[in-house]
Scaffold this motif. Structure first.
Motif, PDB file in Angstrom:
ATOM      1  N   THR A  11      11.377 -26.624  -7.820  1.00 50.15           N
ATOM      2  CA  THR A  11      11.381 -27.500  -6.252  1.00 50.15           C
ATOM      3  C   THR A  11      11.692 -28.747  -6.595  1.00 50.15           C
ATOM      4  N   GLN A  12      12.214 -29.513  -5.593  1.00 53.43           N
ATOM      5  CA  GLN A  12      12.556 -30.798  -5.398  1.00 53.43           C
ATOM      6  C   GLN A  12      13.687 -31.329  -6.764  1.00 53.43           C
ATOM      7  N   SER A  13      13.895 -32.529  -6.759  1.00 54.26           N
ATOM      8  CA  SER A  13      14.774 -33.066  -7.753  1.00 54.26           C
ATOM      9  C   SER A  13      14.253 -33.207  -8.926  1.00 54.26           C
ATOM     10  N   ILE A  14      15.010 -33.143  -9.928  1.00 54.47           N
ATOM     11  CA  ILE A  14      14.708 -33.277 -11.407  1.00 54.47           C
ATOM     12  C   ILE A  14      13.760 -34.181 -11.727  1.00 54.47           C
ATOM     13  N   GLY A  15      14.188 -35.486 -11.147  1.00 54.48           N
ATOM     14  CA  GLY A  15      13.495 -36.763 -11.291  1.00 54.48           C
ATOM     15  C   GLY A  15      11.795 -36.530 -10.736  1.00 54.48           C
ATOM     16  N   ARG A  16      11.790 -36.047  -9.422  1.00 55.14           N
ATOM     17  CA  ARG A  16      10.315 -35.833  -9.031  1.00 55.14           C
ATOM     18  C   ARG A  16       9.672 -35.008  -9.766  1.00 55.14           C
ATOM     19  N   ARG A  17      10.401 -33.933 -10.308  1.00 60.45           N
ATOM     20  CA  ARG A  17       9.601 -32.924 -11.354  1.00 60.45           C
ATOM     21  C   ARG A  17       9.023 -33.545 -12.630  1.00 60.45           C
ATOM     22  N   TYR A  18       9.771 -34.523 -13.171  1.00 62.86           N
ATOM     23  CA  TYR A  18       9.398 -35.371 -14.257  1.00 62.86           C
ATOM     24  C   TYR A  18       8.281 -36.156 -13.861  1.00 62.86           C
ATOM     25  N   ARG A  19       8.503 -36.750 -12.723  1.00 60.84           N
ATOM     26  CA  ARG A  19       7.245 -37.865 -12.424  1.00 60.84           C
ATOM     27  C   ARG A  19       5.907 -36.874 -12.171  1.00 60.84           C
ATOM     28  N   ARG A  20       6.000 -35.747 -11.648  1.00 56.94           N
ATOM     29  CA  ARG A  20       4.871 -34.970 -11.383  1.00 56.94           C
ATOM     30  C   ARG A  20       4.102 -34.450 -12.731  1.00 56.94           C
ATOM     31  N   GLN A  21       5.056 -34.073 -13.681  1.00 55.18           N
ATOM     32  CA  GLN A  21       4.538 -33.686 -15.060  1.00 55.18           C
ATOM     33  C   GLN A  21       4.008 -34.813 -15.789  1.00 55.18           C
ATOM     34  N   ASP A  22       4.535 -36.065 -15.595  1.00 54.21           N
ATOM     35  CA  ASP A  22       3.887 -37.151 -16.197  1.00 54.21           C
ATOM     36  C   ASP A  22       2.592 -37.369 -15.676  1.00 54.21           C
ATOM     37  N   GLU A  23       2.615 -37.243 -14.272  1.00 58.03           N
ATOM     38  CA  GLU A  23       1.202 -37.857 -13.697  1.00 58.03           C
ATOM     39  C   GLU A  23       0.158 -36.709 -14.179  1.00 58.03           C
ATOM     40  N   ILE A  24       0.489 -35.456 -14.398  1.00 52.37           N
ATOM     41  CA  ILE A  24      -0.677 -34.569 -14.649  1.00 52.37           C
ATOM     42  C   ILE A  24      -0.681 -34.431 -16.397  1.00 52.37           C
ATOM     43  N   GLY A  25       0.160 -35.118 -16.881  1.00 47.10           N
ATOM     44  CA  GLY A  25      -0.278 -35.042 -18.486  1.00 47.10           C
ATOM     45  C   GLY A  25       0.538 -34.015 -19.169  1.00 47.10           C
ATOM     46  N   THR A  26       1.537 -33.536 -18.790  1.00 48.16           N
ATOM     47  CA  THR A  26       2.211 -32.661 -19.524  1.00 48.16           C
ATOM     48  C   THR A  26       3.079 -33.235 -20.765  1.00 48.16           C
ATOM     49  N   PRO A  27       2.972 -33.134 -21.860  1.00 44.69           N
ATOM     50  CA  PRO A  27       3.576 -33.763 -23.234  1.00 44.69           C
ATOM     51  C   PRO A  27       5.113 -33.472 -23.115  1.00 44.69           C
ATOM     52  N   TYR A  28       5.451 -32.398 -22.999  1.00 37.47           N
ATOM     53  CA  TYR A  28       6.872 -32.407 -23.010  1.00 37.47           C
ATOM     54  C   TYR A  28       7.556 -31.197 -21.790  1.00 37.47           C
ATOM     55  N   CYS A  29       8.870 -31.650 -21.394  1.00 38.96           N
ATOM     56  CA  CYS A  29       9.528 -31.018 -20.263  1.00 38.96           C
ATOM     57  C   CYS A  29      10.728 -30.316 -20.982  1.00 38.96           C
ATOM     58  N   ILE A  30      10.982 -29.188 -20.614  1.00 40.12           N
ATOM     59  CA  ILE A  30      12.104 -28.394 -21.150  1.00 40.12           C
ATOM     60  C   ILE A  30      13.208 -28.486 -19.894  1.00 40.12           C
ATOM     61  N   THR A  31      14.274 -28.952 -20.222  1.00 43.31           N
ATOM     62  CA  THR A  31      15.422 -28.687 -18.884  1.00 43.31           C
ATOM     63  C   THR A  31      16.470 -27.853 -19.129  1.00 43.31           C
ATOM     64  N   ILE A  32      16.616 -26.902 -18.291  1.00 44.75           N
ATOM     65  CA  ILE A  32      17.698 -26.054 -18.636  1.00 44.75           C
ATOM     66  C   ILE A  32      18.979 -26.424 -17.584  1.00 44.75           C
ATOM     67  N   ASP A  33      20.184 -26.865 -18.241  1.00 44.60           N
ATOM     68  CA  ASP A  33      21.273 -27.471 -17.420  1.00 44.60           C
ATOM     69  C   ASP A  33      22.339 -26.585 -17.896  1.00 44.60           C
ATOM     70  N   TYR A  34      23.471 -26.935 -17.451  1.00 46.48           N
ATOM     71  CA  TYR A  34      24.858 -26.200 -17.343  1.00 46.48           C
ATOM     72  C   TYR A  34      25.209 -26.014 -18.718  1.00 46.48           C
ATOM     73  N   GLN A  35      25.039 -27.026 -19.747  1.00 45.57           N
ATOM     74  CA  GLN A  35      25.337 -26.967 -20.938  1.00 45.57           C
ATOM     75  C   GLN A  35      24.484 -25.704 -21.648  1.00 45.57           C
ATOM     76  N   THR A  36      23.261 -25.756 -21.389  1.00 40.97           N
ATOM     77  CA  THR A  36      22.572 -24.341 -21.630  1.00 40.97           C
ATOM     78  C   THR A  36      23.309 -23.111 -21.513  1.00 40.97           C
ATOM     79  N   LEU A  37      24.225 -22.756 -20.633  1.00 42.40           N
ATOM     80  CA  LEU A  37      24.817 -21.764 -20.253  1.00 42.40           C
ATOM     81  C   LEU A  37      25.929 -21.260 -21.449  1.00 42.40           C
ATOM     82  N   ASP A  38      26.625 -22.719 -21.792  1.00 41.31           N
ATOM     83  CA  ASP A  38      27.631 -22.822 -22.887  1.00 41.31           C
ATOM     84  C   ASP A  38      27.190 -22.521 -24.384  1.00 41.31           C
ATOM     85  N   ASP A  39      25.960 -23.297 -24.684  1.00 45.90           N
ATOM     86  CA  ASP A  39      25.538 -23.168 -26.108  1.00 45.90           C
ATOM     87  C   ASP A  39      24.406 -22.703 -26.232  1.00 45.90           C
ATOM     88  N   ARG A  40      23.374 -22.281 -25.451  1.00 45.22           N
ATOM     89  CA  ARG A  40      22.174 -21.913 -25.397  1.00 45.22           C
ATOM     90  C   ARG A  40      21.242 -22.900 -26.028  1.00 45.22           C
TER      91      ARG A  40
END
Length: 468
Positions: A408-437
């Protein structure tokens, strides 16, 4: 261990974040609340579990001289007579005669009169409050009752009739279950002194003035060790456990410049202790006890032997000698550690969003070892082809640790939420993922991103988490 750097976060900020993000909720809030009770939300439950697991791994699992126990909350009432809690486990209570508010007399003297209450008798406190003409913090009256002792144990009854013969107490500490099971542990586990027994469990104290959020609670969890030794070795093992506690606090991520140690004065010692040293943390409300180490001598086993009639001595076959072991006790409270970690991890820094707009970035810099979520899986956008791969990645990672998925929401807002709850790593799936896994891994603390093949993701995360 000395310290100096002031805490920069306000307690109100931590309380607000804790409720907003699901760490801690006020107890029974839909019914108007129940004073001084708190519930731990999804993130708080994970943080508590990680803390307890870290403690168990560090102090029990990794040591060959340690065993675990899970003792009951309800114990025979004679246990608390033998332990001294019926007679000694008291706080000094004083009432305002006008508004009937109740306070701890020692706290009033320290906080309102700014003088030490160490070593003061009940009579001394009564005299000081009367002579200082102290005003009630609630109504302003200056009419106080004499200070009296207030026992902190919660009472309840076994069976349908509230008779004295059925009176039991909710345990105010977990230690006594270890002492009354000492003989059975020795017989069934064939351990030799020195050895320790540790447990994690609920304790209950009818505190007069709980406060400062979850710093002092009516219901809380303790992580306690009773380490049994020969009496002549107590100083050696006291120093050992002091160092081990300091090592553990660093291991779970505490900043050393917000920690210090303080030894109790003679008038401050508990009835069972010959020496006690507290680790203190610089909370937003000042230096306060975080956890403690006590030398309990042979007080507990000796008293339980006297009151129960059971032989609780230990036979040393090598020396052909029988004696009552002495005890070193490292003890920590889960909720107090959790509060200190929230304060310690909280950070604010200036940042700029993708549109060039400045904002304040809020980050909980938890050590990954105790962070509620180890990673968050985020599709770049809520598109079916990205969501499908992202959910596949999240399913795989959940087999190895606690993972959050968010689309949900923009990727920037989701990064901020994860920062605020202390999640060490964010793993993002983008369109390059579909090409090269491959996916990006974003580091919470540096905000740097690297691309990693999906089939190496588990290994990459494990290496990062283990090196933390």
């Amino acid at each position: 261990m000395e310290a100096g750097r002031a805490s920069t976060v306000r307690l109100e900020t931590i309380v607000s974040l804790a409720k907003r993000r699901g760490f801690v909720y006020p107890g029974s809030e839909i019914y108007g609340g129940l004073a001084n009770t708190w519930d731990f939300g999804p993130l708080g439950a994970e943080l508590k579990r990680n803390l307890k697991n870290a403690w168990w791994e560090f102090f029990i699992q990794r040591r060959e001289d340690m065993l675990g126990l899970d003792g009951g909350i309800l114990l025979h009432p004679r246990v608390w007579e033998a332990s001294g809690h019926v007679e000694e486990f008291n706080d000094p209570l004083v009432d305002c005669r006008r508004c009937k508010s109740r306070f701890r007399a020692d706290t009033l003297i320290e906080e309102k009169l700014e003088r030490s209450s160490e070593g003061l008798s009940i009579e001394d406190m009564t005299r000081i409050i009367q002579e200082s003409n102290l005003a009630c913090p609630v109504c302003g009256a200056r009419d106080w009752t004499p200070v009296r002792k207030f026992n902190l144990m919660f009472r309840t009854f076994i069976g349908p009739v509230e008779e004295q013969s059925t009176l039991v107490y909710l345990r105010p500490e977990t230690a006594q279950a270890i002492f009354i099971n000492f003989k059975q542990v020795v017989q069934t586990s064939r351990v030799k002194i020195p050895f320790g027994i540790g447990q994690v469990g609920k304790a209950f104290r009818n505190e007069i003035t709980p406060g400062n959020f979850i710093f002092r609670l009516l219901e809380f969890e303790q992580m306690e060790i009773e380490y049994f030794i020969r009496p002549e070795t107590w100083e050696e093992y006291f120093d050992h456990w002091l160092n081990e506690m300091a090592r553990f606090l660093r291991w779970i991520g505490f900043k050393p410049d917000r920690l210090r140690t303080r030894e109790h004065g003679p008038q401050e010692l508990s009835h069972y202790s010959k020496k006690t040293i507290d680790f203190e943390y610089l909370f937003p409300f000042g230096w306060k006890e975080l956890c403690g180490l006590a030398y309990r001598t042979d007080y507990d086993l000796r008293r339980h032997q006297e009151y129960s009639g059971e032989d609780l001595t230990y036979f040393d076959q090598e020396r052909n000698e029988r004696f009552i072991p002495h005890v070193i006790e490292p003890t920590m409270g889960v909720e107090r550690l959790l509060l200190a970690l929230l304060c310690d991890a909280y950070d604010e820094e200036p940042a700029v969003d993708v549109n060039g707009n400045p904002y304040t970035r809020v980050v909980l810099r938890f050590n990954p070892r105790i962070a509620p979520y180890k990673a968050a899986v985020l599709p770049l956008m809520r598109k079916p082809e990205l969501v499908e791969v992202a959910r596949e990645v999240a399913r795989e990672l959940r087999q190895h640790g606690r993972i959050e998925y968010d689309e949900t929401q923009s990727i920037g807002r989701r990064y901020r939420r994860q920062d605020e709850i202390g999640t060490p790593y964010c793993i993002t799936i983008d369109y390059q993922t579909l090409d090269d896994r491959t996916v990006t891994i974003r580091d919470r603390d540096t905000m740097q991103q690297v691309r990693v093949p999906i089939d190496r993701l588990n290994v990459e995360l494990a290496e990062r988490l283990q090196s933390a």
